[in-house]
Design an enzyme around this catalytic site. Structure first.
Site, short mmCIF file in Angstrom:
data_model
loop_
_atom_site.label_atom_id
_atom_site.label_comp_id
_atom_site.label_asym_id
_atom_site.label_seq_id
_atom_site.Cartn_x
_atom_site.Cartn_y
_atom_site.Cartn_z
N LYS A 1 1.07 -1.13 0.28
CA LYS A 1 -0.16 -0.07 0.27
C LYS A 1 1.07 1.09 0.15
CE LYS A 1 -4.33 1.30 0.23
NZ LYS A 1 -5.15 -0.13 -0.04
P1 NAD Z 1 -13.88 7.94 -2.44
O1 NAD Z 1 -12.55 9.11 -2.41
O2 NAD Z 1 -13.69 7.40 -3.49
O3 NAD Z 1 -14.70 7.68 -1.29
C1 NAD Z 1 -14.68 8.48 0.28
C2 NAD Z 1 -15.66 8.89 0.45
O4 NAD Z 1 -15.99 8.77 1.76
C3 NAD Z 1 -16.59 10.00 -0.26
O5 NAD Z 1 -17.80 9.96 -0.54
C4 NAD Z 1 -16.00 10.89 1.29
O6 NAD Z 1 -16.79 12.03 0.90
C5 NAD Z 1 -16.67 10.46 2.23
N1 NAD Z 1 -16.43 9.90 3.24
C6 NAD Z 1 -14.78 11.33 4.18
N2 NAD Z 1 -14.16 10.77 5.55
C7 NAD Z 1 -16.25 10.41 5.84
C8 NAD Z 1 -16.73 10.24 7.16
N3 NAD Z 1 -15.94 10.99 8.03
N4 NAD Z 1 -17.54 9.91 6.86
C9 NAD Z 1 -18.58 9.78 5.87
N5 NAD Z 1 -17.88 9.82 4.75
C10 NAD Z 1 -16.82 10.42 4.54
O7 NAD Z 1 -13.11 6.25 -2.16
P2 NAD Z 1 -12.89 4.40 -2.27
O8 NAD Z 1 -12.37 4.38 -3.54
O9 NAD Z 1 -14.82 4.94 -2.11
O10 NAD Z 1 -12.78 4.21 -0.90
C11 NAD Z 1 -13.49 4.54 0.36
C12 NAD Z 1 -13.22 3.15 1.40
O11 NAD Z 1 -12.75 2.23 0.26
C13 NAD Z 1 -11.86 3.07 1.53
O12 NAD Z 1 -11.69 2.97 2.96
C14 NAD Z 1 -10.67 2.27 0.48
O13 NAD Z 1 -9.82 1.89 1.49
C15 NAD Z 1 -12.08 0.71 0.50
N6 NAD Z 1 -11.36 0.23 -0.49
C16 NAD Z 1 -11.81 0.87 -1.77
C17 NAD Z 1 -11.67 0.19 -2.56
C18 NAD Z 1 -11.62 0.50 -4.22
O14 NAD Z 1 -11.48 -0.14 -5.76
N7 NAD Z 1 -11.60 1.89 -4.42
C19 NAD Z 1 -10.88 -0.88 -2.83
C20 NAD Z 1 -10.53 -2.01 -1.74
C21 NAD Z 1 -11.12 -0.62 -0.49
#
Ligand code: NAD
Length: 418
Positions: A106
């Site tokens: 990561k």
């Molecule tokens: P992203 O940046 O697209 O979205 C994150 C969202 O969370 C945004 O809408 C943001 O406004 C919101 N957010 C941030 N802080 C917040 C809070 N305190 N309360 C409510 N909402 C809040 O990111 P993503 O890619 O959707 O990733 C989200 C999670 O999923 C992370 O933990 C990431 O590690 C995990 N994840 C993502 C992927 C992927 O393929 N995108 C894969 C595995 C895991």
């Protein structure tokens, strides 16, 4: 608010909890609790006004026993060494639990991307790619998107790597746009595996997903796609949130319409169809059938867990529950289906992308989704089998038992290299 849990300590505690049920010596297990190496670097990048700014950046390579290090790159002001180490460790066990041939890595840059122009972000990303170049490679370490990064950043990293190496190597990074070697179905994959896990979980628990009430915390890539796909299964998405706050509608939202509103205004708040606006904490404690945390780690700590009223939690985010929250929820009637299974769709379709890049032969979206369905449902069955056979306290421990066993097998089969 209570002091934030250190995610690296949370990871180590999760491994310790599972270790009780794994047949291995303590010293061998010890090497599964810390990264093999962490790159820490400072990127000096020229801004649009001619000034130079320095950004701290990391890449953690946690364990490569089962294959190349694999994991995303995050742009966030909260990125730090322990967070990156934890996230890289979760990748090891995520890849193992779904049985794909990768280790875990990561990376991240300490930055709020909203404060920079697109040209600045491109220079920052290319500078990071230049630093990463000796450490990554199709068979060595394969980054991907994470919070605040997406196809655009992946394309820049691929291009920088290929230019410096004087080659074409699309498999050096995944999550690319289709015309740059990306896979059909990658953008939806994380939300899709979250929803497959939720569907299987409800089925396993003898509950109906059709008509179930759902709250989703975080409306980015993972959260919004999960909301859209669970709505398509007939569930009622009654609450969603992002960093601006939460919105509630008793009859359920149309997730696409909320997404349009967020695209137009930058946030879910202020959506015209909401009955009321809530705080993020209110959303996490709603009385719903399913809660999907899809924002960041430590969303629910031990204190907040006491007020959680959901029947089932399926973790789309990485590490949204602290170990204390797990302990509290284990004593309540809430079932938690862990991140390393539920959000594994992202890395699984990244794996498909890498396979397609290596073969230079591309699959239809239908094939991608079919293969993903097979991998996640098989992993779900492996997890519930381990849960029942070993009489385990919760599904997270079951996932770690399955995953640790697989990592240990490959380590022991290879022998130790000093
Ligand atoms: P992203 O940046 O697209 O979205 C994150 C969202 O969370 C945004 O809408 C943001 O406004 C919101 N957010 C941030 N802080 C917040 C809070 N305190 N309360 C409510 N909402 C809040 O990111 P993503 O890619 O959707 O990733 C989200 C999670 O999923 C992370 O933990 C990431 O590690 C995990 N994840 C993502 C992927 C992927 O393929 N995108 C894969 C595995 C895991």
């Amino acid at each position: 608010m209570a002091e934030q849990a250190n995610p690296f300590e949370s990871l180590q505690e999760q491994i310790d909890d599972a270790s009780e049920y794994v047949d291995a010596d303590a010293d061998v297990l010890e090497r599964l609790k810390r990264p093999e190496r962490v790159l820490e670097t400072n990127l000096s990048v020229e801004m649009d006004d001619g000034s130079v700014e320095v950004f701290k950046a990391f890449r953690s390579q946690f364990n490569g026993d089962r294959g190349p290090y694999k994991g995303g790159i995050r742009y966030h002001p909260g990125v730090n060494r322990d967070e990156v180490k934890a996230l890289s460790g979760w990748m090891v066990y995520k890849c193992a639990v779904v049985g794909i041939p990768y280790g875990g890595g990561k990376g991240g840059i300490v930055i709020d991307p909203d404060d920079y122009s697109e040209n600045e972000l491109e220079r920052i990303t290319r500078s990071f790619a230049k630093e990463l170049r000796p450490f990554i490679g199709v068979d060595r370490d394969v980054p991907a998107p994470d919070v605040n990064t997406g196809q655009r950043e992946m394309n820049w990293i691929k291009d920088t790597y290929e230019t410096l190496e004087n080659t074409t190597a699309p498999g050096v990074i995944t999550g690319k746009a289709i015309e740059s070697g990306g896979s059909a179905g990658r953008v939806e994959a994380t939300g899709r595996s979250t929803v497959i896990t939720a569907r299987e979980a409800f089925d396993y628990l003898g509950e109906e997903i059709d008509g179930a009430s759902v709250a989703v915390q975080g409306y980015g890539n993972a959260g919004w796609i999960a909301a859209k796909l669970i709505d398509e299964l007939g569930a009622n998405v009654v609450a969603v949130s992002d960093s601006s706050g939460a919105i509630y509608r008793g009859d359920g939202f149309d997730p696409r319409d909320v997404k349009d509103h967020k695209n137009e205004t930058g946030s879910v708040s202020g959506y015209h169809g909401a009955d009321e606006e809530l705080s993020n904490e209110d959303l996490l404690t709603l009385d719903v059938d399913l809660l999907v945390p899809a924002a960041l780690e430590n969303a629910i700590d031990g204190d907040l867990a006491k007020d959680v009223d959901a029947d089932v939690i399926v973790e789309a985010a990485n590490g949204p529950l602290t170990p204390e929250a797990d302990d509290v929820l284990a004593e309540s009637d809430t079932y938690v289906f862990p991140d390393i299974l539920a959000n594994a769709g992202g890395v699984t379709v990244s794996y498909f992308e890498w396979v397609q890049n290596r073969q230079r032969f591309y699959w239809s979206e239908e094939r991608v989704n079919e293969e993903l369905e097979g991998i996640i449902t098989t992993a779900f069955d492996d997890l519930t089998d381990a849960y029942e056979e070993n009489d385990l306290p919760n599904f997270r421990t079951a996932a770690y038992v399955v995953a640790i066993d697989r990592v240990l097998d490959s380590y022991e089969e290879s022998g130790n290299w000093p």
